[in-house]
Design a protein around this motif. Structure first.
Motif, PDB file in Angstrom:
ATOM      1  N   ALA A  81      80.917  93.410  26.748  1.00 60.00           N
ATOM      2  CA  ALA A  81      81.647  93.536  25.131  1.00 60.00           C
ATOM      3  C   ALA A  81      82.791  92.578  25.339  1.00 60.00           C
ATOM      4  O   ALA A  81      83.037  92.066  24.187  1.00 60.00           O
ATOM      5  N   ASP A  82      83.517  92.587  26.310  1.00 63.53           N
ATOM      6  CA  ASP A  82      84.945  92.054  26.148  1.00 63.53           C
ATOM      7  C   ASP A  82      84.589  90.375  26.062  1.00 63.53           C
ATOM      8  O   ASP A  82      85.290  89.912  25.196  1.00 63.53           O
ATOM      9  N   ALA A  83      83.681  90.005  26.698  1.00 64.64           N
ATOM     10  CA  ALA A  83      83.331  88.268  26.467  1.00 64.64           C
ATOM     11  C   ALA A  83      82.768  88.129  25.228  1.00 64.64           C
ATOM     12  O   ALA A  83      82.970  86.920  24.543  1.00 64.64           O
ATOM     13  N   ALA A  84      81.940  89.222  24.626  1.00 64.38           N
ATOM     14  CA  ALA A  84      81.139  89.008  23.343  1.00 64.38           C
ATOM     15  C   ALA A  84      82.106  89.029  22.349  1.00 64.38           C
ATOM     16  O   ALA A  84      82.071  87.996  21.409  1.00 64.38           O
ATOM     17  N   ILE A  85      83.088  89.845  22.310  1.00 61.82           N
ATOM     18  CA  ILE A  85      84.031  89.998  21.325  1.00 61.82           C
ATOM     19  C   ILE A  85      84.960  88.591  21.288  1.00 61.82           C
ATOM     20  O   ILE A  85      85.339  88.077  20.260  1.00 61.82           O
ATOM     21  N   LYS A  86      85.305  88.119  22.549  1.00 55.73           N
ATOM     22  CA  LYS A  86      85.996  86.939  22.509  1.00 55.73           C
ATOM     23  C   LYS A  86      85.191  85.798  22.078  1.00 55.73           C
ATOM     24  O   LYS A  86      86.054  85.175  21.439  1.00 55.73           O
ATOM     25  N   THR A  87      83.964  85.841  22.326  1.00 49.01           N
ATOM     26  CA  THR A  87      83.300  84.479  21.959  1.00 49.01           C
ATOM     27  C   THR A  87      83.289  84.708  20.150  1.00 49.01           C
ATOM     28  O   THR A  87      83.511  83.569  19.681  1.00 49.01           O
TER      29      THR A  87
ATOM     30  N   ASP B 189      89.230  81.429  27.270  1.00 47.22           N
ATOM     31  CA  ASP B 189      89.468  80.741  26.012  1.00 47.22           C
ATOM     32  C   ASP B 189      88.790  79.434  25.913  1.00 47.22           C
ATOM     33  O   ASP B 189      89.207  78.261  25.493  1.00 47.22           O
ATOM     34  N   ARG B 190      87.502  79.543  26.421  1.00 50.15           N
ATOM     35  CA  ARG B 190      86.627  78.389  26.584  1.00 50.15           C
ATOM     36  C   ARG B 190      85.071  78.988  25.870  1.00 50.15           C
ATOM     37  O   ARG B 190      84.866  80.024  26.292  1.00 50.15           O
TER      38      ARG B 190
END
Lengths: 88, 234
Positions: free
Chosen positions: B193-199, B78-79
């Motif tokens: 994908a997981d970090a990109a979606i979170k971004t 969450d950063r």
């Protein structure tokens, strides 16, 4: 035609955007914003559709003549192919 | 050898031999053994960075690569790295972003001149934004641009301004749907994908909770006074 694996659509601040992830991100950097009709076409292309099907959907959904719809769809598809986002 | 730094309320372990990196991170070092994230950069990553911008030392390239490795993982915590200069005044955080060379550093210097010690520069170039329950905090990090403006603390972000050069000093709020393009220009998109979606989710949250402005300004303390009057009400 179908959207290649790795391209994802998400909503950000009320607008739909497309990004590339995984292998797809090697050749594609950046974020594409889709308008309402492009979003509609994107959903069809996610499961696979040909150009005629896309044109039909546009003429059924919007008050446009077939020539305009064909031109718009053709332009959109050319852009997606050029960016390597859809394959045949 | 490894060092542990604490920034944006995370303990981050960096596997490195570099004294340069240790020195750069000196204000952020911790003895904590409670590690939230570990990073190590490879020789290939350093060589790649060197090829992109030749002329620096290997230590410097490693320092740059370490931050990239950290920032690629940050969305899952969450950063988010948002390329901007963040100041704090009276407990309110304001971020300034601009294309390279437009003058965000010059503008924050005007705030220092106008308001003196009541203004702290949290980070001059590459702060981490920390998201918690609809509030967003901009955090100091050792990575901060060539002027070295950074302090190891955070401030609650109240507004983001995109700087444009102008004859007249003025601000105008940008609606979130339009501000998204500007925000996208200040972040890096992870490949996983997981970090990109979170971004994208974090960008959405940022646009929902923090107002975005266009700021037209000249190089004067009047520019800082004008901006402060509007941003105090944000």
């Amino acid at each position: 035609m179908k959207i290649r694996k790795g391209f994802l659509m998400r909503e950000v601040a009320g607008k739909n955007v497309v990004i590339a992830t995984g292998d797809a991100a090697r050749n594609f950097n950046g974020i594409i914003k889709l308008n309402e009709s492009a979003t509609l076409l994107w959903h069809l292309l996610e499961r696979g559709a040909d150009e005629a099907e896309l044109v039909d959907t546009i003429t059924e959904t919007y008050d446009v003549d077939i020539t305009t719809a064909q031109n718009d769809v053709s332009m959109f598809v050319t852009k997606l192919k050029g960016a390597g986002i859809v394959d045949e | 050898m490894s060092i542990v730094i604490r920034m944006s309320q995370l303990n981050i372990e960096i596997d490195t031999q570099s004294e340069y990196i240790k020195k750069k991170c000196s204000d952020y070092l911790t003895d904590s053994a409670d590690i939230d994230m570990s990073v190590k950069v490879t020789r290939e990553e350093i060589e790649h960075e060197k090829a992109l911008s030749p002329g620096y030392t290997d230590d410097y390239y490693e320092f740059v690569c370490v931050y990239r490795a950290i920032c690629m993982k940050m969305p899952l915590y969450d950063r988010l790295l948002v390329h901007s200069a963040v100041i704090d005044t009276d407990g309110r955080g304001y971020a300034f972003a601009a294309k390279s060379g437009v003058g965000k550093t010059t503008h924050i210097r005007m705030w220092k001149q106008a308001f003196g010690d009541s203004v702290s520069i949290i980070n001059g170039d590459k702060p981490i934004y920390r998201f918690e329950n609809g509030r967003i905090y901009a955090c100091g990090t050792p990575w901060c641009g060539k002027e070295g403006y950074n302090i190891n603390r955070e401030t609650e972000l109240k507004a983001i301004c995109f700087i444009n050069r102008g004859e007249e000093n003025k601000l105008q709020k940008i609606e979130p749907g339009k501000a998204s393009d500007l925000v996208f220009g200040q972040i890096i998109m992870p490949k996983s994908a997981d970090a990109a979606i979170k971004t994208l989710e974090l960008c959405s949250s940022l646009l929902k909770h923090v107002p975005v402005y266009n700021l037209w300004c000249d190089i004067s303390t009047d520019a800082a006074h004008t901006a402060k009057k509007v941003l105090e009400l944000a």
